[in-house]
Write a protein that holds these residues in place. Structure first.
Motif, PDB file in Angstrom:
ATOM      1  N   ARG A   8       2.327 -28.190   8.444  1.00  0.00           N
ATOM      2  CA  ARG A   8       1.781 -26.985   7.807  1.00  0.00           C
ATOM      3  C   ARG A   8       0.380 -26.682   8.343  1.00  0.00           C
ATOM      4  O   ARG A   8       0.034 -25.535   8.589  1.00  0.00           O
ATOM      5  N   GLU A   9      -0.418 -27.708   8.448  1.00  0.00           N
ATOM      6  CA  GLU A   9      -1.796 -27.521   8.912  1.00  0.00           C
ATOM      7  C   GLU A   9      -1.814 -26.848  10.284  1.00  0.00           C
ATOM      8  O   GLU A   9      -2.569 -25.898  10.515  1.00  0.00           O
TER       9      GLU A   9
ATOM     10  N   THR B   8       9.420 -32.667   9.401  1.00  0.00           N
ATOM     11  CA  THR B   8       8.212 -31.883   9.132  1.00  0.00           C
ATOM     12  C   THR B   8       8.424 -30.400   9.456  1.00  0.00           C
ATOM     13  O   THR B   8       7.968 -29.530   8.709  1.00  0.00           O
TER      14      THR B   8
ATOM     15  N   GLN C 172       8.429 -26.337   7.022  1.00  0.00           N
ATOM     16  CA  GLN C 172       7.980 -24.975   7.335  1.00  0.00           C
ATOM     17  C   GLN C 172       9.151 -23.988   7.213  1.00  0.00           C
ATOM     18  O   GLN C 172       8.997 -22.895   6.656  1.00  0.00           O
TER      19      GLN C 172
ATOM     20  N   ASN D 224       9.730 -23.241   3.636  1.00  0.00           N
ATOM     21  CA  ASN D 224       8.729 -22.270   3.164  1.00  0.00           C
ATOM     22  C   ASN D 224       9.169 -20.841   3.456  1.00  0.00           C
ATOM     23  O   ASN D 224       9.040 -19.953   2.620  1.00  0.00           O
TER      24      ASN D 224
ATOM     25  N   GLU E 151      -1.325 -26.339   2.679  1.00  0.00           N
ATOM     26  CA  GLU E 151      -1.757 -27.091   3.853  1.00  0.00           C
ATOM     27  C   GLU E 151      -2.747 -28.191   3.448  1.00  0.00           C
ATOM     28  O   GLU E 151      -2.718 -29.301   3.993  1.00  0.00           O
TER      29      GLU E 151
ATOM     30  N   GLU F 271      -0.979 -31.149   2.057  1.00  0.00           N
ATOM     31  CA  GLU F 271      -0.440 -31.950   3.154  1.00  0.00           C
ATOM     32  C   GLU F 271      -1.523 -32.832   3.771  1.00  0.00           C
ATOM     33  O   GLU F 271      -1.313 -34.030   4.002  1.00  0.00           O
TER      34      GLU F 271
ATOM     35  N   GLN G 112       6.192 -18.379  -3.522  1.00  0.00           N
ATOM     36  CA  GLN G 112       6.096 -19.644  -2.800  1.00  0.00           C
ATOM     37  C   GLN G 112       6.116 -20.828  -3.758  1.00  0.00           C
ATOM     38  O   GLN G 112       6.720 -21.862  -3.458  1.00  0.00           O
TER      39      GLN G 112
END
Lengths: 283, 283, 283, 283, 283, 283
Positions: free
Chosen positions: A66-67, A142, A146, A149, B104, B107, B153
């Motif tokens: 995500r980052e 991972t 995403q 999401n 994020e 995470e 979300q």
């Protein structure tokens, strides 16, 4: 009608020595479009150019976390804004799975009257035109997060039968020592067996038989090359099921929006300031 | 148990002369927490510090647009990562409505064993502990869009009765000439009438009577100051309804997670690489 | 702030010779809290007392059937009402899985300004703070039915991935001859193998891999002792997944509500008569 | 086929001097069935008896609060169990809105092979046979909360358009000084105007026009007398809409189950112990 | 009350030499009702007649494809309209799985005050009276598609656990060479093993254990004969689960509607022209 | 790529003297496409022909009732099958609101490799590409019922904010004496006021402000002419909202499918017999 003008924008640009192996950071517009041969025919009736993507600032490797997606997104919307401002494009097509910066780019595009599309978003819409349920074939735990999401944000939870993970993660430091997707692709293109393709076929059958998928979406752009191979193997196994990669979907959805002379709803993506405000927004 | 150590991180930091009027960019930790008096008691039993937020790069004004939220988010997660890396904090509390960079940051925090909470997320969880349906009272059409994103979300669409827009937008160039929220707050604090508070009261009654809200959430942190005023006016009108601002909710949820010794599920927020991969992710 | 005062109320009280084997009907407050050692730290910062529960009138054995839960519930709310009336407590924590009498107790508590929490309700809220999907590990087909009722009534159907049944029913006449949970617990505490724990581990893996659970809830309080064992075994197997028992969740949620100065929404739990009536209630 | 044997069980029995005014606590079986004339024809083809209900222990007045419904429920299931044990009945029909003790009674009934039905449950099933959306016309804010519980527990949230509150609460101490429903009924039966009926008509039109109801359910048994009046007034206003009270629905659903030789699913209402256990229960 | 008058209408009528083998095109009313013995008792308390169905125009074989169902539907509603117009019937019962022409027939029936019921619709309603989740046991991939349509159109998606396909398609040209259902039925009736019944049993256990079904619906009328066999085998295997075929359900639902003096909501099935129009229809 | 070949098929063909007034039964292909001028540009890049529709057998007037739609559907699929069999077309576009025979035509088309699209289906897909919520502006209570069916069958219930009824029914015997839509259109085209357009504008504003619609769909093809007028009036009122009629959407979706070389999923629309059967179909 003159030909529509499209700009294809990659998710990010790595350094030449990043060793990603799936697409170059520079070169002709065709070289910048990963697996160009698979989508060439969708670009025949448009004028188009390709952007290598903003220079990566999250690290010199592909993204899964995500980052990383967030950093890439913030970088990419600058490219989108600048491209819109040139007035040279009717639509912008965001390349890459995970759709970093997509909704923000739609908002930006509307201000300029430019349509914006993106892979996963276009794939999900296309999939539900063909049947009610789609499964996602994706590359790693991972990256799955995403994709999940996106399913939620685009509101396809009732249509997505789940994300099948084939566990072929991207060439990132955290995944050192894992098989390389670029090698898998090379094998398949040479007509040799590919463990990645085998895993995708098994995942696809599980999606069909156990999850109830009626069409299949490839999650990560690093897996898009499998589309013709996977569809063919499924057909050989008796499964009459569409497999969708993202580039063609996003390109064709851009062309569709242009023909319809639409970008997005001004009530979903208001101007700044909005032309008119409502007392209540439905959620 | 020694006192938990919290870092409160603002969404962004404007220049001193931005004229935002709601909180300073520098000063004591208390000065950095907007409407500190309203949440002071929630910080009495913890050690805490406050971060002014990363310097704004989207412009020198508050954020309302998706584009702005994304830029702010990408800047903020750097602050979060660095704060986690210091080892000085058990939890990070993200201040501000719209929750830029929240998922994020969770995470990132997990990698360091640091819990992360954020306003809207904590408010929605708290609200559904009190009743099934919450309404959001928010400040502008464009900000509403961000709040709607969060409801989706975080998957509260079945619990959110809608977003009521009081149309008091933030002091941004696009909103030039509109009444200033800081003036409204000042009026209310002096005991004088505030058109913003009147609008919030009308919106709250509509949320209760027309939409079926059982509790109310204030959307933007620039509206959090209204909490005690609004709850009191609603009580005077006969409505026995909780009104939740975000700072207290996010601070208390952080404390709750710490007492529970939890951050987030490793299956929802996997490590890099994940400790173990699943074959299928549910969506 | 002076320490909050909590009363922990067991679901029911059997006769001393009931042979349940999991908790005594009398003794110190600590003795009245099953598996006290696991939750002791959550009670360190509060004043608290424990109630053994109303004397059982459904039979002299634990409850699994809807009929039994209803009888126990009606008995327990008398205890709650009386405890509220003493003015000695800020919050009441209902111990035991299945939550008999919880919603009614919240209604009663509100009249007195007393917060009320209960195990399954608190577990489900806590679980969804950590990820979107939780699985329930529960003890028997009949008890599963009660847990399913709660998931529906608390409106977590979109978040619950199903109830995995390990088939270790409670010591009730109908279950004569089945292994005793108290023996299983004793084995595990001695470091010996426990078939119940093995079954829970298998159920947990199925919940994670087949059902998509991102966190796990133990359903019956007779299974709460497994929490540390189960979480540890799952971690050893590579699963980074929180396991939640009910006592800590309910105690901490009570403390959270007190710090927030909230009980429940007056629109979800109206006074008698209601302070103000609405024309329409949303469902 | 010999005539089926039904027992109609009231929700509770008040003392003769409770002054409820809507039904007596003793008398002929016909007298025990409130507004008997409206349902007489549904009982012509069965053998039947009526039970006045267990003696009230919650107070000597009708019920509206969750607390009261729970106490009444626990009392009533004893009556149900005893009636089943006599072997004299093929089915038990629970009279009264709010359905106290219904699901528990179904569980009990199954053990004896006795079908059990209840008003709100039967009304909701009948309503969805006629169209997709039903609205509930109910008497008070507090009673609405119980009806909402039932909609959720029976899983009709997608079909219920909301609960319209006409604010004619039951004769309880908390409602002292409010108009009496028995007076309203008397007025209507005499052909005189009734404010309660006027309110119900307005609520019904709002349910149809604003909420989208396609059929209407009366919530509280104290409002069931309005069925013919309300349906007629709606028809006169052009609305071609069914109005359902609970007694006829519950009686006819009991007869239906008997003809089908069904009680309930053994997987939803397992025996004690269950005949066979599953590894997973869906929620 | 005089006996209600029912007309049972088959889905279509094949030529005598079609070789379908499951029901004749002509004969006594009893002969026209497939597996009459299984439903005879449901017709004892009514006056009834049977219609062989409109002559098939889609081909001289049973239907499985959407195209075929549509043609059959259009033919059948003529029969329904004419039957209604005779004034001889209080209700019409549409025989056959897949419910061709059902909703249209309800619309037609309402104009004449005639109730109309159909198999799958009645089965789904009956199933949800017994538990929350039903599974469908059906005969072929193509027929499954029609059953899925019905689940969606009748809005039971939250209650249907899926359609289990036993792959015994109907005797149609496309299925030449496949085992004949009529042979399977004959085997079972003679007490010999039937592969179709074995497949249904396996599908039923999968529906119960893997899908969470609490009751079972047979999808195609050509499979209705299995009801007693399948329920018995499931009971022998320990499963306490109702199995519903369509004829009894549709007949009994018709009788229920007649006793309730209901057909359908005029707001769901408006007259032509509607008695009164609304400004908004809920979906 | 050579130009794709499309056949546009009207819903039905009335006699020349039917007096419908909106489109002729014969003439050039352009004359057969109602409001051709509005969609001409979408047909510029294809080869196309138009079919007047099968001769109406439901009566000599437009359709609004379920019964009529079914008859029209059965007639139209013959036209579709025959057109597919000629091999002259790559795609078939079904003209007309209400989509009679659409899903069946997709099934037929797949057998021939011909894509089939239809108005409402294409409009709903297009609308959700632009925002999450669409409202339907439709002409009459009875026609609304058909549109509602489509929303459910296509599974857009979470995206449709309701059907706003402007009450301008079609010229059918049941609607004798009502204003004629053809007159309204003529007025609008002459620049004169139209009550129908006024009603549509009011309905659109209600859909936006009360229902939360983010885009608008015109329901009946007899209302498609309003698209440019309505969008323009809404824009003048400050509403930045797309208005979609069906012809352009269906034509462009057909072109999209052709470019993607897709018709529909073989798992949603199996062949006869299916290439391969699954054990379970998800619903």
């Amino acid at each position: 009608m003159s030909k529509p003008r499209l700009l294809l924008v990659n998710a990010f640009q790595l350094s030449p020595n990043a060793g990603y192996g799936l697409r170059p950071a520079t070169g002709t517009r065709e070289a910048l479009v990963m697996d160009y041969a698979n989508v060439a025919r969708h670009l025949e009736d448009v004028e188009w150019d390709a952007h290598p993507g903003a220079l990566a600032t999250h690290g010199d490797h592909p993204v899964e976390m995500r980052e990383e997606f967030l950093i890439v997104a913030a970088n990419r919307i600058r490219v989108v804004r600048e491209a819109c401002a040139t007035g040279k494009y009717d639509a912008i097509v965001l390349l890459g799975g995970g759709d970093p910066g997509y909704l923000e780019s739609v908002e930006i595009g509307r201000r300029f009257g430019v349509a914006v599309t993106s892979c996963a978003h276009a794939q999900m819409h296309m999939a539900t035109m063909l049947g009610q349920y789609f499964g996602i074939i994706d590359i790693s735990e991972t990256h799955n997060a995403q994709m999940a999401n996106l399913v939620v944000q685009y509101r396809f939870t009732e249509h997505c039968t789940g994300i099948r993970n084939i566990d072929f993660p991207l060439p990132r430091p955290a995944n050192a020592g894992r098989p390389k997707i670029s090698d898998e692709r090379a094998c398949a293109l040479r007509g040799e067996p590919s463990a990645m393709l085998d895993a995708a076929f098994a995942a696809a059958e599980a999606a069909i038989e156990e999850d109830g998928a009626e069409s299949l979406i490839l999650g990560c752009s690093a897996a898009f090359w499998m589309r013709p191979f996977l569809e063919e193997r499924l057909r050989a196994a008796g499964w009459d099921v569409p497999v969708l990669e993202g580039f063609a979907c996003a390109i064709e959805m851009a062309k569709l929006l242009l023909r319809m002379r639409l970008t997005a709803s001004g009530l979903a993506f208001p101007m700044d300031p909005p032309r008119r405000s409502r007392r209540r927004k439905r959620v």
